[in-house]
Design a protein around this motif. Structure first.
Motif, PDB file in Angstrom:
ATOM      1  N   ASN A   1       0.798  -1.227   0.000  1.00  5.81           N
ATOM      2  CA  ASN A   1       0.000   0.000   0.000  1.00  5.81           C
ATOM      3  C   ASN A   1       0.828   1.273   0.000  1.00  5.81           C
ATOM      4  O   ASN A   1       0.280   2.370   0.150  1.00  5.81           O
ATOM      5  N   GLY A   2       2.137   1.148  -0.180  1.00  4.63           N
ATOM      6  CA  GLY A   2       2.990   2.318  -0.301  1.00  4.63           C
ATOM      7  C   GLY A   2       3.231   3.063   0.999  1.00  4.63           C
ATOM      8  O   GLY A   2       3.693   4.197   0.987  1.00  4.63           O
ATOM      9  N   LYS A   3       2.937   2.433   2.121  1.00  5.80           N
ATOM     10  CA  LYS A   3       3.124   3.072   3.429  1.00  5.80           C
ATOM     11  C   LYS A   3       4.526   2.823   3.977  1.00  5.80           C
ATOM     12  O   LYS A   3       4.948   3.459   4.926  1.00  5.80           O
ATOM     13  N   ARG A   4       5.221   1.860   3.402  1.00  6.03           N
ATOM     14  CA  ARG A   4       6.575   1.524   3.818  1.00  6.03           C
ATOM     15  C   ARG A   4       7.365   1.192   2.559  1.00  6.03           C
ATOM     16  O   ARG A   4       6.839   0.602   1.619  1.00  6.03           O
ATOM     17  N   GLY A   5       8.640   1.554   2.585  1.00  2.20           N
ATOM     18  CA  GLY A   5       9.502   1.255   1.453  1.00  2.20           C
ATOM     19  C   GLY A   5      10.097  -0.142   1.550  1.00  2.20           C
ATOM     20  O   GLY A   5      10.021  -0.803   2.584  1.00  2.20           O
ATOM     21  N   ILE A   6      10.693  -0.547   0.461  1.00  2.00           N
ATOM     22  CA  ILE A   6      11.376  -1.839   0.426  1.00  2.00           C
ATOM     23  C   ILE A   6      12.789  -1.637   0.947  1.00  2.00           C
ATOM     24  O   ILE A   6      13.558  -0.855   0.391  1.00  2.00           O
ATOM     25  N   THR A   7      13.103  -2.316   2.019  1.00  2.00           N
ATOM     26  CA  THR A   7      14.434  -2.252   2.623  1.00  2.00           C
ATOM     27  C   THR A   7      15.345  -3.279   1.966  1.00  2.00           C
ATOM     28  O   THR A   7      14.857  -4.203   1.288  1.00  2.00           O
ATOM     29  N   PRO A   8      16.660  -3.149   2.165  1.00  2.00           N
ATOM     30  CA  PRO A   8      17.556  -4.174   1.620  1.00  2.00           C
ATOM     31  C   PRO A   8      17.207  -5.589   2.098  1.00  2.00           C
ATOM     32  O   PRO A   8      17.223  -6.527   1.299  1.00  2.00           O
ATOM     33  N   ALA A   9      16.864  -5.739   3.367  1.00  2.00           N
ATOM     34  CA  ALA A   9      16.513  -7.071   3.881  1.00  2.00           C
ATOM     35  C   ALA A   9      15.249  -7.604   3.218  1.00  2.00           C
ATOM     36  O   ALA A   9      15.185  -8.777   2.827  1.00  2.00           O
ATOM     37  N   PHE A  10      14.236  -6.750   3.069  1.00  2.00           N
ATOM     38  CA  PHE A  10      12.992  -7.166   2.421  1.00  2.00           C
ATOM     39  C   PHE A  10      13.261  -7.527   0.962  1.00  2.00           C
ATOM     40  O   PHE A  10      12.714  -8.501   0.434  1.00  2.00           O
ATOM     41  N   ALA A  11      14.120  -6.748   0.300  1.00  2.00           N
ATOM     42  CA  ALA A  11      14.478  -7.024  -1.092  1.00  2.00           C
ATOM     43  C   ALA A  11      15.140  -8.395  -1.227  1.00  2.00           C
ATOM     44  O   ALA A  11      14.894  -9.121  -2.186  1.00  2.00           O
ATOM     45  N   LEU A  12      15.970  -8.753  -0.250  1.00  2.86           N
ATOM     46  CA  LEU A  12      16.603 -10.076  -0.291  1.00  2.86           C
ATOM     47  C   LEU A  12      15.578 -11.189  -0.126  1.00  2.86           C
ATOM     48  O   LEU A  12      15.681 -12.240  -0.772  1.00  2.86           O
ATOM     49  N   HIS A  13      14.594 -10.961   0.714  1.00 11.38           N
ATOM     50  CA  HIS A  13      13.517 -11.950   0.861  1.00 11.38           C
ATOM     51  C   HIS A  13      12.739 -12.096  -0.446  1.00 11.38           C
ATOM     52  O   HIS A  13      12.425 -13.211  -0.870  1.00 11.38           O
ATOM     53  N   LEU A  14      12.431 -10.968  -1.070  1.00  9.62           N
ATOM     54  CA  LEU A  14      11.705 -11.020  -2.349  1.00  9.62           C
ATOM     55  C   LEU A  14      12.532 -11.735  -3.412  1.00  9.62           C
ATOM     56  O   LEU A  14      11.999 -12.495  -4.220  1.00  9.62           O
ATOM     57  N   GLU A  15      13.829 -11.480  -3.400  1.00  5.50           N
ATOM     58  CA  GLU A  15      14.721 -12.144  -4.352  1.00  5.50           C
ATOM     59  C   GLU A  15      14.637 -13.669  -4.201  1.00  5.50           C
ATOM     60  O   GLU A  15      14.514 -14.397  -5.189  1.00  5.50           O
ATOM     61  N   ARG A  16      14.661 -14.126  -2.969  1.00  6.76           N
ATOM     62  CA  ARG A  16      14.617 -15.565  -2.699  1.00  6.76           C
ATOM     63  C   ARG A  16      13.285 -16.176  -3.135  1.00  6.76           C
ATOM     64  O   ARG A  16      13.238 -17.222  -3.777  1.00  6.76           O
ATOM     65  N   VAL A  17      12.189 -15.481  -2.832  1.00  4.21           N
ATOM     66  CA  VAL A  17      10.854 -16.039  -3.092  1.00  4.21           C
ATOM     67  C   VAL A  17      10.419 -15.836  -4.538  1.00  4.21           C
ATOM     68  O   VAL A  17       9.880 -16.754  -5.169  1.00  4.21           O
TER      69      VAL A  17
END
Length: 86
Positions: free
Chosen positions: A42-58
């Motif tokens: 919903n655009g209330k929080r940005g994508i952090t490096p840690a979250f980006a790594l999780h997305l990369e894995r999934v």
């Protein structure tokens, strides 16, 4: 000048919708709370490096892509604020 989409919007539209995956399912795969995914979507929080790594894995989309999308969005937002002050 066009407004770039928040990466959370792209995450929902281009990945979750296409994969028929819910926010809850993504949260479970990442190992976080549904609310964290929802805030990003919903655009209330940005994508952090840690979250980006999780997305990369999934999602098999490299973390740099997510972070570049976030940076582009953040820079656009900062420019809008800067223009208002000038």
């Amino acid at each position: 000048m066009f407004s770039p989409s928040h990466p959370g919007e792209l995450l929902q539209r281009l990945y979750l919708d296409e994969m028929d995956m819910t926010q809850t399912q993504l949260a479970e795969k990442i190992g976080c709370r549904h609310s964290q995914v929802n805030l990003v979507i919903n655009g209330k929080r940005g994508i952090t490096p840690a979250f980006a790594l999780h997305l990369e894995r999934v999602l098999k989309v490299n973390a740099e892509t997510w972070l570049n999308l976030q940076l582009k969005y953040d820079l656009w937002e900062a420019r809008q604020t800067y223009k208002k002050r000038a």
